[in-house]
Scaffold this motif. Structure first.
Motif, PDB file in Angstrom:
ATOM      1  N   VAL A  60      29.938   5.342  29.397  1.00 48.84           N
ATOM      2  CA  VAL A  60      28.912   6.230  28.851  1.00 48.84           C
ATOM      3  C   VAL A  60      27.822   4.685  28.336  1.00 48.84           C
ATOM      4  O   VAL A  60      26.956   4.393  28.518  1.00 48.84           O
ATOM      5  CB  VAL A  60      28.371   6.830  29.414  1.00 48.84           C
ATOM      6  CG1 VAL A  60      26.862   7.856  29.409  1.00 48.84           C
ATOM      7  CG2 VAL A  60      29.180   8.321  30.089  1.00 48.84           C
ATOM      8  N   PHE A  61      28.775   5.175  27.208  1.00 45.96           N
ATOM      9  CA  PHE A  61      27.660   4.395  25.580  1.00 45.96           C
ATOM     10  C   PHE A  61      28.012   2.589  26.570  1.00 45.96           C
ATOM     11  O   PHE A  61      26.559   2.010  26.134  1.00 45.96           O
ATOM     12  CB  PHE A  61      28.474   5.196  24.506  1.00 45.96           C
ATOM     13  CG  PHE A  61      27.903   6.288  24.271  1.00 45.96           C
ATOM     14  CD1 PHE A  61      27.786   6.714  25.009  1.00 45.96           C
ATOM     15  CD2 PHE A  61      29.035   6.033  23.344  1.00 45.96           C
ATOM     16  CE1 PHE A  61      27.284   8.306  24.495  1.00 45.96           C
ATOM     17  CE2 PHE A  61      28.762   7.528  23.443  1.00 45.96           C
ATOM     18  CZ  PHE A  61      27.577   8.869  23.473  1.00 45.96           C
ATOM     19  N   GLU A  62      29.130   2.195  26.952  1.00 41.71           N
ATOM     20  CA  GLU A  62      29.247   0.581  26.679  1.00 41.71           C
ATOM     21  C   GLU A  62      28.284   0.871  27.922  1.00 41.71           C
ATOM     22  O   GLU A  62      28.127  -1.038  27.956  1.00 41.71           O
ATOM     23  CB  GLU A  62      30.425   0.178  27.188  1.00 41.71           C
ATOM     24  CG  GLU A  62      31.691   0.334  26.042  1.00 41.71           C
ATOM     25  CD  GLU A  62      31.483  -0.525  25.056  1.00 41.71           C
ATOM     26  OE1 GLU A  62      30.844  -1.202  24.835  1.00 41.71           O
ATOM     27  OE2 GLU A  62      32.007  -0.284  24.073  1.00 41.71           O
ATOM     28  N   THR A  63      28.001   1.341  29.174  1.00 44.39           N
ATOM     29  CA  THR A  63      27.637   1.400  30.396  1.00 44.39           C
ATOM     30  C   THR A  63      26.170   0.551  29.685  1.00 44.39           C
ATOM     31  O   THR A  63      25.171  -0.006  29.875  1.00 44.39           O
ATOM     32  CB  THR A  63      27.513   2.054  31.254  1.00 44.39           C
ATOM     33  OG1 THR A  63      29.364   1.762  31.748  1.00 44.39           O
ATOM     34  CG2 THR A  63      26.652   1.781  32.106  1.00 44.39           C
ATOM     35  N   THR A  64      25.727   1.620  29.422  1.00 41.96           N
ATOM     36  CA  THR A  64      24.199   1.508  28.118  1.00 41.96           C
ATOM     37  C   THR A  64      24.236  -0.265  28.260  1.00 41.96           C
ATOM     38  O   THR A  64      23.016  -0.035  27.335  1.00 41.96           O
ATOM     39  CB  THR A  64      23.844   2.410  27.250  1.00 41.96           C
ATOM     40  OG1 THR A  64      24.120   4.020  28.589  1.00 41.96           O
ATOM     41  CG2 THR A  64      22.492   2.559  27.011  1.00 41.96           C
ATOM     42  N   LEU A  65      24.993   0.298  26.694  1.00 41.59           N
ATOM     43  CA  LEU A  65      25.118  -1.188  25.685  1.00 41.59           C
ATOM     44  C   LEU A  65      24.722  -2.386  26.484  1.00 41.59           C
ATOM     45  O   LEU A  65      23.875  -3.552  26.436  1.00 41.59           O
ATOM     46  CB  LEU A  65      26.221  -1.330  24.782  1.00 41.59           C
ATOM     47  CG  LEU A  65      26.142  -0.459  23.746  1.00 41.59           C
ATOM     48  CD1 LEU A  65      28.298  -0.685  22.728  1.00 41.59           C
ATOM     49  CD2 LEU A  65      25.029  -0.224  22.917  1.00 41.59           C
ATOM     50  N   GLY A  66      25.486  -2.658  28.033  1.00 43.71           N
ATOM     51  CA  GLY A  66      25.910  -3.615  28.783  1.00 43.71           C
ATOM     52  C   GLY A  66      23.854  -3.386  28.993  1.00 43.71           C
ATOM     53  O   GLY A  66      23.733  -4.794  29.198  1.00 43.71           O
ATOM     54  N   ALA A  67      23.653  -2.520  29.424  1.00 46.20           N
ATOM     55  CA  ALA A  67      21.880  -2.865  30.323  1.00 46.20           C
ATOM     56  C   ALA A  67      20.652  -3.237  29.172  1.00 46.20           C
ATOM     57  O   ALA A  67      20.110  -3.996  29.504  1.00 46.20           O
ATOM     58  CB  ALA A  67      21.579  -1.216  30.576  1.00 46.20           C
ATOM     59  N   VAL A  68      21.393  -2.745  27.433  1.00 45.04           N
ATOM     60  CA  VAL A  68      20.538  -2.871  26.941  1.00 45.04           C
ATOM     61  C   VAL A  68      20.700  -4.577  26.124  1.00 45.04           C
ATOM     62  O   VAL A  68      18.988  -5.254  26.353  1.00 45.04           O
ATOM     63  CB  VAL A  68      20.693  -2.469  25.321  1.00 45.04           C
ATOM     64  CG1 VAL A  68      20.093  -3.068  24.749  1.00 45.04           C
ATOM     65  CG2 VAL A  68      20.376  -1.176  25.339  1.00 45.04           C
ATOM     66  N   ALA A  69      21.751  -5.168  26.387  1.00 46.81           N
ATOM     67  CA  ALA A  69      21.752  -6.397  26.458  1.00 46.81           C
ATOM     68  C   ALA A  69      20.783  -7.604  27.491  1.00 46.81           C
ATOM     69  O   ALA A  69      20.203  -8.315  27.190  1.00 46.81           O
ATOM     70  CB  ALA A  69      23.302  -7.054  26.176  1.00 46.81           C
ATOM     71  N   ALA A  70      21.028  -7.273  28.600  1.00 49.36           N
ATOM     72  CA  ALA A  70      20.545  -7.627  29.754  1.00 49.36           C
ATOM     73  C   ALA A  70      19.151  -7.453  29.055  1.00 49.36           C
ATOM     74  O   ALA A  70      18.713  -8.507  30.598  1.00 49.36           O
ATOM     75  CB  ALA A  70      21.078  -7.045  30.947  1.00 49.36           C
ATOM     76  N   ALA A  71      18.994  -6.751  29.351  1.00 47.51           N
ATOM     77  CA  ALA A  71      17.294  -6.295  29.490  1.00 47.51           C
ATOM     78  C   ALA A  71      16.584  -7.096  28.106  1.00 47.51           C
ATOM     79  O   ALA A  71      15.414  -7.233  27.931  1.00 47.51           O
ATOM     80  CB  ALA A  71      16.759  -4.097  29.452  1.00 47.51           C
ATOM     81  N   SER A  72      17.462  -6.702  26.982  1.00 49.84           N
ATOM     82  CA  SER A  72      16.734  -7.885  25.952  1.00 49.84           C
ATOM     83  C   SER A  72      16.473  -8.859  26.628  1.00 49.84           C
ATOM     84  O   SER A  72      15.377 -10.114  25.722  1.00 49.84           O
ATOM     85  CB  SER A  72      17.295  -7.863  24.879  1.00 49.84           C
ATOM     86  OG  SER A  72      17.489  -6.201  24.092  1.00 49.84           O
ATOM     87  N   ASP A  76       9.888  -9.939  26.222  1.00 50.25           N
ATOM     88  CA  ASP A  76       9.661 -10.806  25.339  1.00 50.25           C
ATOM     89  C   ASP A  76       9.646 -10.006  23.759  1.00 50.25           C
ATOM     90  O   ASP A  76       9.675 -10.872  22.765  1.00 50.25           O
ATOM     91  CB  ASP A  76       8.065 -11.017  24.992  1.00 50.25           C
ATOM     92  CG  ASP A  76       6.983 -11.810  26.703  1.00 50.25           C
ATOM     93  OD1 ASP A  76       7.762 -12.078  27.205  1.00 50.25           O
ATOM     94  OD2 ASP A  76       6.010 -11.577  26.305  1.00 50.25           O
ATOM     95  N   GLY A  77      10.001  -8.934  23.873  1.00 49.30           N
ATOM     96  CA  GLY A  77      10.740  -8.354  22.560  1.00 49.30           C
ATOM     97  C   GLY A  77      12.327  -7.947  23.027  1.00 49.30           C
ATOM     98  O   GLY A  77      13.302  -8.939  22.689  1.00 49.30           O
ATOM     99  N   ARG A  78      12.564  -6.862  22.462  1.00 50.45           N
ATOM    100  CA  ARG A  78      13.871  -6.036  22.810  1.00 50.45           C
ATOM    101  C   ARG A  78      14.307  -5.055  23.438  1.00 50.45           C
ATOM    102  O   ARG A  78      12.531  -4.147  23.120  1.00 50.45           O
ATOM    103  CB  ARG A  78      14.712  -6.691  21.105  1.00 50.45           C
ATOM    104  CG  ARG A  78      14.198  -6.244  20.412  1.00 50.45           C
ATOM    105  CD  ARG A  78      15.388  -6.133  19.533  1.00 50.45           C
ATOM    106  NE  ARG A  78      16.588  -6.046  19.267  1.00 50.45           N
ATOM    107  CZ  ARG A  78      17.564  -4.882  18.578  1.00 50.45           C
ATOM    108  NH1 ARG A  78      17.638  -6.070  17.979  1.00 50.45           N
ATOM    109  NH2 ARG A  78      18.343  -4.653  19.329  1.00 50.45           N
ATOM    110  N   ALA A  79      15.551  -5.042  23.742  1.00 52.81           N
ATOM    111  CA  ALA A  79      15.723  -3.271  23.926  1.00 52.81           C
ATOM    112  C   ALA A  79      16.224  -2.692  22.984  1.00 52.81           C
ATOM    113  O   ALA A  79      16.673  -3.642  22.329  1.00 52.81           O
ATOM    114  CB  ALA A  79      15.581  -3.202  25.099  1.00 52.81           C
TER     115      ALA A  79
END
Length: 279
Positions: A60-72, A76-79
């Protein structure tokens, strides 16, 4: 559409690139002027089987980290990721045959793992809380133990804790529990909050009536949608365009100071993040 000349942070959003809208939701947020996201992991039972041990939470946590990296990459800012254990898990575990004490121990183990991600710099904050619906006394006590454990971990790794709790405008006792564990109440955030809250920092659901109350005060607050990114619940809570739209509305209403408070000053106070420098 004209750019909004301010950072715009959605403090509580879920992203599910495998089953939901994923990066399309991020693009909607960014297109309307959104710049920063706090992405909270979806409840573990939405992304697989019920957890059986500490390591069960890692997917669950790794899935979230992947989504955050893609979102960032699209902002213009970051996630940033917020990792933890949804308080509703206690009911799923008890219904599955666990005692409340066993459920408590498993949820605390999941929080221990989440805190390691914070300590390593891979996550920004923790997520915990207690059920927002009626439960029996044993489950309520176990849930409060889980929440207090999250506060202890937050103090240990020096991070904020986002809470999912019952609706309330007074959680002073909860803020005092955090301080008992060594965590300042300014690092305790109630997600899905109204415009006023005693105790923790409110993360205000971005509806105009709630925001009018928050803007009229001089107290710290954050803004969120609780976008769930669930194709089976397309109309649940608020969509990803809502926070930038509400920021634009607040500015049109002359609430420039409140916008700065919610998107620059309070994120720095609570999380130690600089939404201006990260643009």
């Amino acid at each position: 559409m004209d750019d909004i000349d301010t950072p715009v942070l959605d403090n509580h959003m879920h992203l599910d690139p495998d089953h939901g809208r994923g990066m399309a939701a991020v693009d909607d947020f960014a297109r309307l002027g959104g710049t920063h996201l706090l992405v909270v992991n979806k409840p573990s039972w939405h992304l697989g089987d019920l957890p059986t041990d500490r390591e069960s939470f890692r997917h669950v946590f790794e899935t979230t980290l992947g989504a955050v990296a893609a979102a960032s990459d699209r902002l213009d800012g970051r996630a940033w990721p917020v990792l933890g254990v949804h308080p509703g898990l206690v009911s799923h575990l008890v219904d599955d045959g666990h005692t409340p004490a066993e459920a408590r121990d498993l949820m605390q183990a999941g929080l221990d793992l989440a805190a390691e991600y914070v300590a390593d710099g891979r996550a920004l904050a923790l997520k915990s809380g207690r059920p927002h619906y009626d439960v029996d006394d044993a489950v309520w006590a176990a849930s409060n133990d889980v929440m207090r454990h999250a506060f202890s971990l937050g103090a240990e790794v020096d991070c904020a804790v986002q809470l999912h709790t019952e609706a309330s405008d007074d959680l002073t006792e909860v803020a005092e529990w955090a301080e008992d564990e060594g965590l300042d109440r300014t690092q305790v955030v109630k997600h899905y909050a109204g415009g006023e809250l005693l105790g923790p920092i409110p993360s205000v659901m971005s509806e105009t009536d709630r925001l009018e109350v928050a803007a009229a005060s001089d107290a710290p607050f954050l803004m969120e949608t609780d976008f769930v990114d669930d194709p089976d619940r397309p109309g649940a809570v608020l969509g990803p365009k809502t926070v930038p739209r509400r920021v634009r509305w607040l500015l049109e209403e002359g609430h420039d100071e409140a916008v700065r408070r919610a998107h620059v000053e309070t994120p720095e106070l609570v999380y130690g993040i600089d939404t201006t420098e990260t643009l």
